[in-house]
Design an enzyme around this catalytic site. Structure first.
Site, short mmCIF file in Angstrom:
data_model
loop_
_atom_site.label_atom_id
_atom_site.label_comp_id
_atom_site.label_asym_id
_atom_site.label_seq_id
_atom_site.Cartn_x
_atom_site.Cartn_y
_atom_site.Cartn_z
N GLY A 246 0.80 -1.20 0.00
CA GLY A 246 0.00 0.00 0.00
C GLY A 246 0.84 1.26 0.00
O GLY A 246 0.30 2.37 0.02
N ASP A 247 2.15 1.11 -0.01
CA ASP A 247 3.06 2.26 -0.03
C ASP A 247 4.29 1.85 -0.85
O ASP A 247 4.24 0.90 -1.62
CB ASP A 247 3.41 2.70 1.39
CG ASP A 247 3.66 4.19 1.51
OD1 ASP A 247 4.30 4.76 0.60
OD2 ASP A 247 3.25 4.80 2.51
N ASP A 248 5.40 2.56 -0.67
CA ASP A 248 6.59 2.28 -1.48
C ASP A 248 7.08 0.85 -1.25
O ASP A 248 7.15 0.38 -0.12
CB ASP A 248 7.70 3.26 -1.11
CG ASP A 248 7.28 4.71 -1.29
OD1 ASP A 248 6.61 5.02 -2.29
OD2 ASP A 248 7.63 5.53 -0.42
#
Length: 465
Positions: A246-248
């Protein structure tokens, strides 16, 4: 001498019964160090039923096995089963090994998560101004630590924490899945990691870090579930990982604004290769935004990004100070991307009002080459800082196929300088076609972490009691 039948039958029966008993251990694995002593979590009261808390069993095991650090080290084997646990610490000259079909389940009882002080290079918690919860697996001031297995699983059961974060109910920063601080010679490999409450792997203030063969999975809408975040670390090797986040997928960091500047510990000498990333809202590899100790000499190659917001993204702002320089990426394949190239000098997330807006970052020596991208909305968004341009940008041998929903302006460039060669669509005027032809550099020397040789270790049949 010939055995009579009555004497042979007991021996045959014993052999038959032995063949029917389950075999413990006997697996082999590759590690930076092998251990002289071994024990099972069961030996310390562990119960793998998915319901019984094993927090104290893990703590007893590590405390006991720490006594072998000066005698060849020890490994703690987690057998097949579901092992519910809160946070526990590791020790030096130690291996945590998860057998096939072993799953660690992170407890959702907050009393099983000790509180830690804020990181000195951040000055506050990421989720809340106060302290933070310890990670599920934590260690500090360690030497020679291995967390590995036969593709065992560590499940952070993060939905509990994501819900509290979204409702703004947290007074402390959420736990990470694995955090190792102020340590040297760390290996994390051959595991499946699921649903971390926040970042999955956070080596910080550490050196000689090897991350290999991980499958990291979190829902694409889960908050801040970065895959691997080397933070103020030196000599890091990340390879052969598959990350859905959900992020990097990878985020390289080194402290936040005035706190990172004061702490002054850069991240340097990082190699990332054979990475597959899926992250529709974030980057394949992010540099920053917390980069106030500096980031230098990052090498990425053989990277696959699928349905991901951007490739290599640089995130910084006035107040960050320090530098991001000598960045090299080659051999990237991207499919269904919003951006191929993205740099921003306006990532204005600050720990508090005490930052110095005159602390301008230096962004220079950014090199991309040999990139194929398809179904792309926006080729490049490159935004430096007025009066502090990003310089030395080199992009060569890049072919971008655009999506039907493509942006009319494909290269949006401000306050940058550099050159390109053999790039389609043609880059902006601030990145002119270079004549004679250039091939952007990629280092040919080897980093020390690349020459670390792994040993073949084993999980023996007989455990220390």
């Amino acid at each position: 001498m010939t055995m009579t039948l009555p004497r042979v039958l007991p021996l045959l029966l014993l052999l038959l019964l032995s063949s029917l008993l389950p075999t413990r251990g006997g697996e082999s694995y590759a590690a930076i160090s092998c251990r002289k002593h071994s024990a099972s979590l069961v030996d310390f009261g562990g119960v793998g039923d998915g319901k019984t808390s094993n927090t104290e069993a893990f703590r007893r095991a590590v405390a006991n096995l720490s006594g072998y650090a000066g005698d060849g080290g020890a490994q703690l084997v987690v057998p097949a089963g579901k092992w519910l646990t809160g946070s526990f610490n590791l020790t030096s000259h130690f291996t945590l090994y998860l057998e096939k079909d072993a799953t660690l389940l992170a407890s959702q009882d907050e009393s099983e998560w000790p509180h830690l002080a804020i990181l000195p290079s951040y000055g506050r918690g990421r989720d809340a101004p106060g302290g933070r919860y310890s990670s599920l697996i934590f260690g500090t001031n360690l030497t020679d630590v291995v967390i590995t297995g036969n593709n065992g699983t560590i499940n952070g059961q993060g939905a509990y924490w994501w819900d509290k974060f979204k409702k703004d109910e947290l007074n402390l920063t959420r736990p990470y899945l694995i955090e190792i601080m102020f340590s040297d010679r760390v290996q994390i490999s051959n595991l499946t990691l699921l649903d971390s409450p926040s970042w999955f792997i956070h080596p910080v203030y550490s050196s000689n870090i090897l991350v290999q063969g991980l499958t990291i999975l979190a829902p694409i809408d889960s908050p801040n579930t970065d895959g691997v975040d080397p933070d103020s670390c030196t000599n890091v090797r990340i390879e052969d990982c598959y990350i859905v986040s959900g992020d990097d997928c990878i985020a390289i960091k080194s402290g936040w604004d005035e706190y990172g500047i004061k702490f002054g510990m850069p991240t340097r000498h990082v190699i990332i290769r054979r990475l597959t990333c899926i992250s529709p809202d974030s980057a394949t590899i992010a540099l920053g935004s917390e980069m106030s100790g500096g980031i230098q000499d990052v090498r990425a190659e053989d990277i696959m990004a699928i349905n991901t917001q951007s490739g290599v993204r640089i995130k910084t702002a006035p107040g960050r100070g320090a530098y991001v320089k000598d960045i090299f990426a080659k051999g990237m394949t991207m499919k269904t991307m919003k951006y191929v190239f993205w740099m921003t000098g306006a990532y204005n997330s600050h720990p508090d009002p005490g930052y110095d807006p005159k602390a301008l970052p230096v962004i220079q020596g950014i090199n991309y080459r040999d990139i194929m991208a398809s179904n792309v909305t926006y080729s490049a968004r490159l935004e430096g800082i007025k009066g502090d341009p990003f310089t030395g940008i080199c992009i060569s041998n890049v072919h971008i196929e655009l999506s039907e929903e493509r942006k009319k302006l494909q290269w949006n460039c401000t306050d940058i300088a550099g050159a390109t060669h053999n790039v389609t669509p043609v880059a902006c005027h601030l990145l002119p076609e270079k004549e004679p032809a250039i091939d952007c550099p990629f280092p040919t020397d080897r980093l020390p972490i690349e020459d670390v040789q792994l040993k073949t270790c084993s999980v023996p049949y007989n455990y220390v009691r």
